[in-house]
Design a protein around this motif. Structure first.
Motif, short mmCIF file in Angstrom:
data_model
loop_
_atom_site.label_atom_id
_atom_site.label_comp_id
_atom_site.label_asym_id
_atom_site.label_seq_id
_atom_site.Cartn_x
_atom_site.Cartn_y
_atom_site.Cartn_z
N ASN A 42 0.80 -1.23 0.00
CA ASN A 42 0.00 0.00 0.00
C ASN A 42 0.83 1.29 0.00
OD1 ASN A 42 0.87 0.36 2.67
ND2 ASN A 42 -1.00 -0.45 3.55
N GLY A 43 2.12 1.18 0.22
CA GLY A 43 2.97 2.37 0.32
C GLY A 43 3.13 3.13 -0.99
N GLY A 44 3.14 2.40 -2.10
CA GLY A 44 3.31 3.06 -3.39
C GLY A 44 2.21 4.07 -3.67
N ALA A 45 0.98 3.70 -3.35
CA ALA A 45 -0.15 4.61 -3.58
C ALA A 45 -0.01 5.87 -2.73
CB ALA A 45 -1.47 3.91 -3.28
N LEU A 46 0.45 5.73 -1.52
CA LEU A 46 0.65 6.89 -0.65
C LEU A 46 1.75 7.80 -1.19
CD1 LEU A 46 0.50 5.02 2.78
CD2 LEU A 46 -1.26 6.53 1.84
N LEU A 47 2.81 7.20 -1.68
CA LEU A 47 3.95 7.98 -2.17
C LEU A 47 3.65 8.68 -3.50
CD1 LEU A 47 6.75 5.49 -1.15
CD2 LEU A 47 6.35 7.76 -0.16
N THR A 48 2.79 8.09 -4.32
CA THR A 48 2.48 8.73 -5.61
C THR A 48 1.70 10.03 -5.42
OG1 THR A 48 0.52 7.34 -5.91
CG2 THR A 48 2.55 6.61 -6.97
N GLU A 49 1.17 10.25 -4.24
CA GLU A 49 0.51 11.53 -3.96
C GLU A 49 1.52 12.68 -3.88
OE1 GLU A 49 -1.80 11.04 -0.40
OE2 GLU A 49 -2.93 9.36 -1.22
N GLN A 50 2.78 12.35 -3.60
CA GLN A 50 3.81 13.39 -3.42
C GLN A 50 4.93 13.34 -4.46
OE1 GLN A 50 3.61 15.84 -1.09
NE2 GLN A 50 1.61 14.98 -0.57
N PHE A 51 5.06 12.22 -5.15
CA PHE A 51 6.17 12.05 -6.09
C PHE A 51 5.65 11.69 -7.48
CE2 PHE A 51 7.90 11.36 -1.90
CZ PHE A 51 9.09 12.07 -1.94
N THR A 53 7.33 9.89 -9.85
CA THR A 53 7.60 8.48 -10.14
C THR A 53 7.92 7.74 -8.84
OG1 THR A 53 9.96 8.82 -10.53
CG2 THR A 53 8.50 8.95 -12.45
N VAL A 54 7.39 6.54 -8.75
CA VAL A 54 7.63 5.68 -7.60
C VAL A 54 7.94 4.29 -8.13
CG1 VAL A 54 6.68 4.67 -5.49
CG2 VAL A 54 6.09 7.03 -6.11
N GLU A 55 9.18 3.86 -7.94
CA GLU A 55 9.59 2.52 -8.36
C GLU A 55 9.47 1.57 -7.17
OE1 GLU A 55 13.62 2.79 -9.71
OE2 GLU A 55 13.19 4.50 -11.01
N ARG A 129 10.76 13.36 -7.77
CA ARG A 129 9.89 14.47 -8.17
C ARG A 129 10.34 14.97 -9.54
NH1 ARG A 129 9.53 17.11 -2.42
NH2 ARG A 129 7.57 16.19 -1.80
N ALA A 130 9.44 15.57 -10.24
CA ALA A 130 9.77 16.15 -11.56
C ALA A 130 10.84 17.23 -11.40
CB ALA A 130 8.52 16.75 -12.21
N GLY A 131 11.73 17.31 -12.40
CA GLY A 131 12.73 18.34 -12.39
C GLY A 131 14.01 17.97 -11.69
N PHE A 132 14.06 16.80 -11.04
CA PHE A 132 15.27 16.36 -10.37
C PHE A 132 15.93 15.29 -11.23
CE2 PHE A 132 12.88 18.13 -6.87
CZ PHE A 132 13.86 18.76 -6.12
N ALA A 133 17.15 15.51 -11.58
CA ALA A 133 17.90 14.53 -12.38
C ALA A 133 18.45 13.47 -11.46
CB ALA A 133 19.02 15.21 -13.13
N SER A 134 18.46 12.24 -11.95
CA SER A 134 19.04 11.16 -11.13
C SER A 134 20.55 11.15 -11.33
CB SER A 134 18.43 9.82 -11.51
OG SER A 134 18.64 9.56 -12.88
#
Length: 135
Positions: A42-51, A53-55, A129-134
């Motif tokens: 269930n953690g992925g769904a919570l994290l997609t609210e703020q990020f 991409t979530v792998e 988050r968008a705009g951050f390069a890996s």
């Protein structure tokens, strides 16, 4: 980038299963735990609210235990057991008996199967988050 690690709810840890079986054996009342508020399921769904991409990355392993005393030693360190020690509604003799009962239950499995298998399933979320390069 955020790296969040957690356990999976797909399996019950062997030590936790033995804990609950020991409670039943000693007729100690308990309330089963609710599902984790943050797990691999269930953690992925919570994290997609703020990020953006979530792998999801799962990790599985298995420990083979041939000596039930190892289970007892580990059991005596877990919070579930230590929290019971503070309960006033449990007889002191039952509190002291719990580790031995856990060890006996583990030994019964070892005697039957030759080894106690303790699977692990956990994982990590890599969040960006968008705009951050890996790197």
């Amino acid at each position: 980038v955020l790296l969040a690690t957690t356990n999976s709810d797909k399996i019950v840890a062997t030590l936790i299963a033995l804990h609950y079986e020991a409670l039943k054996t000693l007729n100690i009342a308990f309330v089963p735990e609710a599902p984790s508020p943050f797990s691999m399921e269930n953690g992925g769904a919570l994290l997609t609210e703020q990020f953006e991409t979530v792998e999801h990355h799962y990790y599985s392993d298995e420990t083979l235990i041939e000596n039930a005393a190892e289970i007892r030693a580990a059991y005596e360190t877990i919070g579930r057991y230590r929290n019971l020690l503070a309960r006033d509604d449990i007889a002191e003799a039952d509190k002291q008996a719990l580790p031995a009962v856990v060890e006996q239950l583990a030994q019964a499995i070892i005697d039957r199967d030759g080894v106690l298998k303790s699977p692990t399933l956990m994982g990590a979320f890599v969040c960006r988050r968008a705009g951050f390069a890996s790197a």
